[in-house]
Enzyme design. Sequence first.
Site, PDB file in Angstrom:
ATOM      1  N   GLU A 111      -6.184   7.364   7.006  1.00 53.41           N
ATOM      2  CA  GLU A 111      -5.549   5.881   5.691  1.00 53.41           C
ATOM      3  C   GLU A 111      -6.117   4.913   6.310  1.00 53.41           C
ATOM      4  OE1 GLU A 111      -2.226   7.076   3.590  1.00 53.41           O
ATOM      5  OE2 GLU A 111      -1.714   5.208   3.516  1.00 53.41           O
ATOM      6  N   ASP A 113      -4.299   0.791   5.156  1.00 53.88           N
ATOM      7  CA  ASP A 113      -3.676   0.386   4.378  1.00 53.88           C
ATOM      8  C   ASP A 113      -3.519  -1.283   5.040  1.00 53.88           C
ATOM      9  OD1 ASP A 113      -2.838   2.566   3.440  1.00 53.88           O
ATOM     10  OD2 ASP A 113      -1.183   2.472   5.101  1.00 53.88           O
ATOM     11  N   GLU A 115      -1.057  -3.503   2.372  1.00 53.33           N
ATOM     12  CA  GLU A 115       0.282  -3.479   1.282  1.00 53.33           C
ATOM     13  C   GLU A 115       0.507  -4.571   1.636  1.00 53.33           C
ATOM     14  OE1 GLU A 115       2.095   0.464   0.975  1.00 53.33           O
ATOM     15  OE2 GLU A 115       2.038   0.220   3.047  1.00 53.33           O
TER      16      GLU A 115
END
Length: 293
Positions: A111, A113, A115
């Site tokens: 993953e 990311d 955010e």
Amino acid sequence: MGVHDTVFVSATTAVLLVLMIQSSLAARLPIKSDVPFAQNYYVRWADDHTRMLNGGTEMHLVLDKASGAGFGSRTKYLFGHVSMKIKLVPKDSAGTVTAFYMSSETDKHDELDFEFLGNTSGQPYIVQTNVFANGVGNREQRHYLWFDPTQDFHSYSFLWNKQQIIFYVDDVPLRVHKNNEAIGIPFPKSQPMGIYSSLWNGDDWATRGGLEKINWDHAPFVAAYKGFSVDACAGGVESCSAPRGNWWEQEAFQSTDEETKSKLKWVKDNYMIYDYCSDGKRFPTTPADCGQF
Ligand SMILES: *[C@@H]1O[C@H](CO)[C@@H](O)[C@H](O)[C@H]1NC(C)=O
């Protein structure tokens, strides 16, 4: 300074300029075209909290007391340059989290990311990034941005090949994650990942560590998206792992050139507010991938 000196100076300057332009062209990200949302993406969560605009070339995710919303790519990719233009929730966005990420969504998932942690009106967003390989993350970094991300669309992207993953904000590298398999650290290179984004209530942790809650009087909260083309290899190991002559495999993108390094240093010196690599409380022994830059 005589006429001849002036001519000489400008000739030298011209040569320097050409050299600079060439060296920066070497690792330039190509400009991508806009396509409608539905060509590559679909709404995964809460259709009634999304809006399509301008013939589907712009879409909004909406968060209110009833629900947030999210979308994902129709297919998964292995390597490429994956980007999205986002205009984040304006004004009072405290407690909201807008996530833009790639994930293999498997048991031991890979993953990547971004955010975006909202804030009260006028206070700065935080961008938290992370890299998971084989289900293991714990590689958080946090940055402030050098612009107001709620005023305009900016592109946020992952450049992903076998040697490294670069997180970009527009054309500025925010973070580089190197392939350190040579020292036994798993690197995301065999699981194709989908592309996802969502807007949700994260007010138990997002803003000032959870102190600042969502003010529902200010709902609905809206994040806007554009730039739905995908420049990546659709498929898995069989179809994407061997070299295919894709631009992101080129030598210029296999390591970090001087320009990238100096931009990374500028970001680190001025905008980084947290780095897992220097969190001695959390990691008494510095994680092995730190300093392997
Ligand atoms: C919100 O603003 C406060 C005060 O300026 C700051 O300390 C914090 O880092 C900002 N961002 C978030 C997401 O908490």
